[in-house]
Write an enzyme that holds these catalytic residues in place. Structure first.
Site, PDB file in Angstrom:
ATOM      1  N   GLY A  72       0.821  -1.198   0.000  1.00 43.22           N
ATOM      2  CA  GLY A  72       0.000   0.000   0.000  1.00 43.22           C
ATOM      3  C   GLY A  72       0.852   1.244   0.000  1.00 43.22           C
ATOM      4  O   GLY A  72       1.973   1.251  -0.513  1.00 43.22           O
ATOM      5  N   VAL A 128       0.766   4.594   5.197  1.00 44.92           N
ATOM      6  CA  VAL A 128       0.226   3.482   5.986  1.00 44.92           C
ATOM      7  C   VAL A 128       1.338   2.476   6.298  1.00 44.92           C
ATOM      8  O   VAL A 128       1.335   1.851   7.360  1.00 44.92           O
ATOM      9  CB  VAL A 128      -0.937   2.804   5.247  1.00 44.92           C
ATOM     10  CG1 VAL A 128      -1.490   1.631   6.057  1.00 44.92           C
ATOM     11  CG2 VAL A 128      -2.042   3.821   4.968  1.00 44.92           C
ATOM     12  N   GLY A 129       2.304   2.348   5.401  1.00 42.44           N
ATOM     13  CA  GLY A 129       3.435   1.463   5.666  1.00 42.44           C
ATOM     14  C   GLY A 129       4.167   1.845   6.938  1.00 42.44           C
ATOM     15  O   GLY A 129       4.616   0.980   7.706  1.00 42.44           O
ATOM     16  N   GLU A 185       5.621  -3.339   0.747  1.00 41.57           N
ATOM     17  CA  GLU A 185       5.604  -3.029  -0.686  1.00 41.57           C
ATOM     18  C   GLU A 185       4.857  -1.719  -0.858  1.00 41.57           C
ATOM     19  O   GLU A 185       3.635  -1.679  -0.762  1.00 41.57           O
ATOM     20  CB  GLU A 185       4.933  -4.166  -1.474  1.00 41.57           C
ATOM     21  CG  GLU A 185       5.666  -5.491  -1.400  1.00 41.57           C
ATOM     22  CD  GLU A 185       7.055  -5.438  -2.007  1.00 41.57           C
ATOM     23  OE1 GLU A 185       7.324  -4.501  -2.793  1.00 41.57           O
ATOM     24  OE2 GLU A 185       7.866  -6.309  -1.693  1.00 41.57           O
ATOM     25  N   CYS A 237       1.493   0.698  -8.853  1.00 33.67           N
ATOM     26  CA  CYS A 237       2.637   1.227  -8.103  1.00 33.67           C
ATOM     27  C   CYS A 237       3.924   1.244  -8.910  1.00 33.67           C
ATOM     28  O   CYS A 237       4.861   1.962  -8.560  1.00 33.67           O
ATOM     29  CB  CYS A 237       2.839   0.423  -6.818  1.00 33.67           C
ATOM     30  SG  CYS A 237       3.039  -1.355  -7.076  1.00 33.67           S
TER      31      CYS A 237
END
Length: 471
Positions: free
Chosen positions: A203, A207-208, A225, A259
């Site tokens: 994501g 948020v990572g 990722e 991405c």
């Protein structure tokens, strides 16, 4: 809450339900049942059946969520199927003990160096919206092949796909092996309070960071990722037709919500105008003069994201496209030319079909500028100049990429996939995925009747002779 479903109760009930799922998987793992070859093959077979038995329903859900065209729908089934086949065909080799070289002196004493790969344990896989089947199941498939029970958390912004996971996973898997939890921020927060043995997140970088902070509380290893603004170079020697075709598709597939999509293009002054005309023609050839009517062009995931991406469009720089419709979640494939480093679309990952195109005359300046930016998930170069290609690849740090292509490196299972720095950490796919989801247990094995003398008292011993076997 039923096994694999979403809690409809308060936060306490939800947390208790998640704890129950976690505890069941932890107990199953501690029983050693998930470590066997048979268990792993059985989980892969169940995953395969779940995909194949309901292929049409999976595709319909993808189309319902954000208008994914048929090719992109089938891709989300085909790639996980290929990964299942890889692990099934190579499982014995991946699970085998690995003999490693040790110092000659130790070997002469009968010692052996051995590596065993063992599963970590209960694994949480949090998936994104843009490839909600593929990017949830590929990590899960690697985790299962490595012997880990899995809790799946599909994206809440793809409700039809998430609902299908919630329906089908309990039909094909025992909850102590694979479970699914649906929901949004509250559910993720509750899950992240649990002491998982491994977390795999795909994501945004924002948020990572949240996931990594939560994992740190339990010293849980993670693969992140994430993403970034992926650079693409088109130099004076490039095949412009080939470059235009690859970039037009690579940037606009999934309506730019990929991405690894080219985030911006730097084109040499001598070919820039010609390249832009060819790129315009390639976009029109793929999606027509009205892409809103194209069956091959997806929609944005939300109205909010539609507004965000549309805000990057600078009318005076639009050479193709430029329109948007928030209620229809549509942004037209848009080319901005000539762009510069200060433009709004250059300040972050666009994650939509708006492509800035910059001119350059000195590749050194471009490379130095790119080095000051966050390390991207992907990068691409189009050139016939081997020295230029080598300079680009050697100078810049990025997760992975292509030469004279875009995006397709992520379809090759033998190429480890992942980011670096701001774009993520950890690699997976194929053997790299199996290794990433396994603890590498290193062992020095001695025959019962032989030893290595390293023990005191040392006063009457030759220290150099004692250390010699390790030299």
């Amino acid at each position: 809450m039923s096994d694999g479903g979403r809690s409809e109760h308060g936060d306490g009930d939800m947390s208790n339900a998640f704890q129950t799922i976690f505890d069941r998987q932890k107990a199953a793992f501690l029983s050693d049942r998930t470590k066997s070859r048979g268990w792993r093959l059985d989980q892969l077979a169940r995953m395969e059946r779940m995909l194949l038995d309901h292929r049409d329903r999976w595709c319909a859900a993808l189309h319902q969520d954000f208008g994914k065209p048929p090719f992109e729908q089938q891709f989300e089934i085909t790639v996980p199927m290929g990964n299942i086949a890889y692990y099934r065909d190579n499982l014995d080799r991946l699970m085998a003990l690995e003999e490693v070289e040790i110092p000659e002196g130790l070997a002469k004493l009968g010692q052996r160096g051995v590596i065993r790969r063992e599963p970590y344990g209960v694994t949480l896989v949090i998936g994104p919206f843009n490839a909600p089947i593929l990017l949830l199941l590929d990590p899960a498939i690697a985790a299962l092949a490595a012997g880990n029970p899995v809790i799946l958390k599909p994206a809440n912004t793809t409700p039809a796909t998430a609902a299908l996971f919630a329906e089908l996973v309990p039909q094909y898997f025992e909850p102590e092996d694979v479970s699914v939890v649906t929901g949004g921020r509250e559910e993720i927060s509750a899950l992240l309070e649990l002491p998982f043995d491994f977390i795999f997140f795909t994501g945004s970088s924002a948020v990572g960071k949240v996931v990594m902070r939560a994992a740190a509380e339990h010293l849980t290893p993670v693969i992140l990722e994430l993403g970034g603004q992926n650079p693409t170079i088109v130099d004076a020697t490039a095949d412009l037709d080939r470059a235009a075709q690859a970039i037009a598709w690579g940037h606009n597939a999934i309506s730019g919500q990929w991405c690894i999509a080219p985030g911006f293009v730097c084109v040499h002054d001598s070919v820039a105008d010609t390249f832009v005309e060819k790129l315009k023609a390639a976009v029109i050839r793929m999606y027509g003069t009205d892409p809103s009517q194209s069956p091959d062009f997806a929609r944005m995931i939300s109205e909010k994201d539609t507004q965000r991406v549309a805000s990057y469009i600078l009318p005076d720089k639009v050479v193709l496209g430029g329109s948007s419709d928030v209620s229809a979640r549509y942004v037209e494939p848009t080319l901005l030319y000539p762009s510069d480093w200060s433009d709004p679309a250059m300040q972050q990952e666009v994650f939509g079909p708006v492509l800035p195109i910059l001119r350059y005359d000195d590749i050194s300046t471009v490379i130095q500028t790119l080095k000051t930016r966050d390390k991207p998930l992907a990068a691409y170069i189009f050139s016939r100049d081997d020295a230029m290609i080598e300079r680009f690849l050697q100078s810049l740090s990025f997760g992975g990429g292509c030469v004279n292509l875009t995006n397709l490196h992520c379809w090759v299972g033998s190429l480890p996939f992942g980011g670096v720095g701001h774009s993520g950490m950890g690699k997976y796919y194929g053997k790299a995925g199996f290794d990433a989801l396994s603890n590498v247990k290193s062992l020095l094995i001695s025959p019962a009747e032989r030893t290595v003398d390293v023990y005191p008292p040392y006063a009457d011993k030759d220290i150099n002779a004692m250390l010699a076997p390790f030299a």
